[in-house]
Design an enzyme around this catalytic site. Structure first.
Site, PDB file in Angstrom:
ATOM      1  N   HIS A   9       4.920  -1.049   4.700  1.00  0.00           N
ATOM      2  CA  HIS A   9       3.698  -1.161   3.908  1.00  0.00           C
ATOM      3  C   HIS A   9       3.852  -0.476   2.547  1.00  0.00           C
ATOM      4  O   HIS A   9       4.272   0.678   2.469  1.00  0.00           O
ATOM      5  CB  HIS A   9       2.565  -0.478   4.696  1.00  0.00           C
ATOM      6  CG  HIS A   9       1.200  -0.652   4.108  1.00  0.00           C
ATOM      7  ND1 HIS A   9       0.293   0.370   4.040  1.00  0.00           N
ATOM      8  CD2 HIS A   9       0.579  -1.744   3.595  1.00  0.00           C
ATOM      9  CE1 HIS A   9      -0.834  -0.079   3.507  1.00  0.00           C
ATOM     10  NE2 HIS A   9      -0.693  -1.355   3.230  1.00  0.00           N
ATOM     11  N   HIS A  51      -1.346  -0.428  -6.345  1.00  0.00           N
ATOM     12  CA  HIS A  51      -2.368  -0.910  -5.402  1.00  0.00           C
ATOM     13  C   HIS A  51      -3.768  -0.865  -5.976  1.00  0.00           C
ATOM     14  O   HIS A  51      -4.518  -1.828  -5.884  1.00  0.00           O
ATOM     15  CB  HIS A  51      -2.307  -0.096  -4.113  1.00  0.00           C
ATOM     16  CG  HIS A  51      -3.315  -0.523  -3.089  1.00  0.00           C
ATOM     17  ND1 HIS A  51      -4.618  -0.054  -3.088  1.00  0.00           N
ATOM     18  CD2 HIS A  51      -3.224  -1.396  -2.058  1.00  0.00           C
ATOM     19  CE1 HIS A  51      -5.268  -0.616  -2.086  1.00  0.00           C
ATOM     20  NE2 HIS A  51      -4.458  -1.426  -1.445  1.00  0.00           N
TER      21      HIS A  51
HETATM   22 MG    MG Z   1      -1.001  -4.692   0.010  1.00  0.00          MG
END
Ligand code: MG
Length: 239
Positions: A9, A51
């Site tokens: 991730h 992000h």
């Molecule tokens: Mg993502």
């Protein structure tokens, strides 16, 4: 190529600052063959890995990524927030990240993460860039929560595989995937039953579950045939 069963991730999961080159190196070092990263446009319209729409959480900067020109963005420290060992780590361009992933042999799930109001331009720019950066290589799997970004990516580079990101698998998932030209479904593991996930897998559509940090849950999902995105690169490996 099939989607790797285990995917790190945001690059390095919980072992390195997210969406950095150090994270990609960490994933490869820990034996991961696939990584998920987030791509957004800078204030200079350059695709970069980050992000949040705001710089504050993962850099020493302030303000919005979409309003920060490259000269400012690339001078920021994107590693110190995570730990002193990562001081000086930068917000990487998609170009730099693609080169490193290719060098390390990492398969990539590139999440198109548009800032609000930039959905189409981000989808188009990221897809165009991906087409060139992964030329003659296994291309990344593009994914997004944004239908507008997925549509723009499809028009810009229709040959690139796309995945639809959802939290809860909707009843009309099959129709949505067909309409958006998505070959796989990415869903929140915590918000869907194993039965719901299994139903999609059994319909022949690959499912990517995020973000699974419990090895037992990961084992269950992998056994169903789902792929798993995890932060715990130190804890979770494919049995
Ligand atoms: Mg993502």
């Amino acid at each position: 190529m099939a989607i790797p069963r285990l995917i790190a991730h945001r690059g390095g999961g919980s072992v390195a600052p997210e969406n950095t080159l150090a994270g990609l190196r960490a994933a490869a070092r820990l034996g991961y063959r696939g990584v998920e990263v987030d791509a957004m446009l800078s204030g200079s319209s350059t695709p970069v890995l980050i992000h949040d729409e705001a710089l504050d959480r993962t850099t020493n900067g302030r303000g919005l990524v979409a309003e920060t020109p490259d000269a400012v963005l690339f001078a920021l420290d994107a590693g110190s927030w995570f730990g002193p060992d990562f001081a000086g780590e930068r917000v990487p361009t998609l170009t730099a990240a693609a080169a490193l992933c290719r060098e390390l042999g990492l398969w990539v799930n590139l999440e198109i993460k548009p800032a609000a109001g930039y959905e189409q331009v981000t989808g188009e720019s990221v897809a165009r860039a991906a087409r060139v950066l992964w030329q003659d290589a296994e291309p990344p799997l593009l994914s997004s929560f944004s239908a507008a970004a997925l549509g723009a990516a499809r028009r810009a580079a229709p040959e690139l595989r796309r995945g639809l990101l959802v939290e809860v698998i909707p009843g009309n998932w099959r129709e949505l995937c067909e309409r958006l030209g998505c070959a796989c479904l990415h869903c929140d593991a915590a918000r869907n039953s194993t039965a719901a996930i299994e139903a999609v897998v059994e319909a022949g559509v690959p499912v990517v579950c995020y973000t699974v940090n419990d090895p037992e849950v990961a084992g269950t999902l992998l056994a169903l045939g789902a792929c798993v995105i995890t932060d715990r690169l130190d804890l979770i490996s494919d049995p």
